[in-house]
Scaffold this motif. Structure first.
Motif, mmCIF file in Angstrom:
data_model
loop_
_atom_site.group_PDB
_atom_site.id
_atom_site.type_symbol
_atom_site.label_atom_id
_atom_site.label_comp_id
_atom_site.label_asym_id
_atom_site.label_seq_id
_atom_site.Cartn_x
_atom_site.Cartn_y
_atom_site.Cartn_z
ATOM 1 N N ARG A 111 0.705 -1.328 -0.065
ATOM 2 C CA ARG A 111 0.005 -0.115 -0.098
ATOM 3 C C ARG A 111 0.910 1.206 -0.171
ATOM 4 O O ARG A 111 0.558 2.389 -0.616
ATOM 5 C CB ARG A 111 -1.020 -0.111 1.008
ATOM 6 N N THR A 139 1.279 3.892 -3.189
ATOM 7 C CA THR A 139 0.612 4.969 -3.058
ATOM 8 C C THR A 139 1.784 6.202 -3.669
ATOM 9 O O THR A 139 1.573 7.141 -4.295
ATOM 10 C CB THR A 139 0.386 5.424 -1.540
ATOM 11 N N PRO A 184 -2.212 10.540 -1.782
ATOM 12 C CA PRO A 184 -1.359 10.801 -2.756
ATOM 13 C C PRO A 184 -1.460 12.210 -3.506
ATOM 14 O O PRO A 184 -0.405 12.515 -3.944
ATOM 15 C CB PRO A 184 -1.854 9.786 -3.792
#
Length: 280
Positions: free
Chosen positions: A44, A48, A264
């Motif tokens: 993750r 990102t 992000p």
């Protein structure tokens, strides 16, 4: 590839600013994003970063060690990061600092730079402390495949000077590394391009470049300068450290940018701000 790595890097720096954004998923950063420190959290975190940086910065530098710690599953995440960034057209520099001799160095070169590499980066960091010419398998294979290298020359850790500043026959180890890179970049200099054999020189090494008489302009070397931002490197220190070679410097920043996560859009905004500051 139609262009050598050095020329492609030069284009990317002109298009996006001279910033290399790091992907350093160490435990503290991963957990500060509210993620678990396991393969799922690693994935993750890393993806990102890909979402935030792809197409927006000159280059992205994943630190291999933070993926390797999770074994083959971590390496699979690293391969995905490199593949997705490559698909976006964003240059990648894999920070793995490989260095050995003979057939072992050849195997490292094939793993990261060869035509059959699983997820090759655009460039690889390497260590020259078995002698610059020990890197020849990687140098030659990178050139054959349009890829590049960044060779450790002057690092900012206090212990680095014991080796890098050491003198033999009136020449420092760092100077011998620069001379080796200059020889391999000789063809790029008349074209006004950066060569494809770069150097790693810390953003906080102070006056060492000048003190050791390193002519980075004549060597046509791109310079990867880690330590910009949270580790103390500033626009002013880059100017003081690199002088006339400042335009060759790709400043690497990790913590200062990654602290803006996990969103992000905030990561992308922070990267843009840092890149803009480097143009001053």
């Amino acid at each position: 590839m139609s262009k050598a790595f050095g020329a492609r890097l030069q284009d990317a720096m002109q298009a996006h600013g001279p910033l290399c954004a790091g992907i350093d998923p160490h435990r503290g950063l991963v957990e500060s994003w509210g993620l678990s420190y396991d393969v799922a959290g690693l994935e993750r975190f890393a993806l990102t970063c890909v979402e935030a940086f792809a197409g927006r910065v000159a280059a992205v530098k994943p630190q291999s060690a933070f993926f390797e710690v999770f074994g083959s599953r971590g390496l699979a995440v690293l391969e995905r990061v490199l593949t997705e960034l490559r698909a976006s057209g964003t240059l990648t520099i894999l920070d793995a600092k490989r260095g050995d001799i003979g057939s072992t160095m050849s195997a490292y070169a094939e793993a990261y730079l060869g035509p059959d590499a699983v997820a090759p980066p655009d460039a690889l960091t390497v260590s020259p402390y078995l002698g610059y010419e020990s890197l020849r398998p990687a140098i030659d294979l990178a050139e054959e495949n349009g890829r590049g290298l960044f060779v450790l020359a002057l690092t900012s850790n206090p212990e680095g000077a014991e080796v890098q500043h050491a003198v033999r026959d009136g020449r420092s180890v760092a100077a011998s590394v620069v001379e080796g890179a200059a020889g391999d970049n000789a063809a790029a200099l008349p074209r006004g391009e950066l060569g494809s054999v770069g150097l790693v020189i810390g953003a906080t090494v102070g006056t060492a470049v000048r003190d050791l008489g390193l002519d980075l302009v004549a060597a046509a070397t791109p310079v990867l300068a880690p330590g910009f931002g949270a580790q103390g490197g500033t626009v002013d220190t880059l100017a003081a450290t690199f002088g006339a070679a400042r335009h060759q410097v790709l400043a690497a920043s990790s913590r200062e940018i990654l602290a803006a996560g996990p969103d992000p859009s905030r990561l992308a905004s922070r990267a843009a701000q840092v890149a803009e500051s480097l143009l001053r």
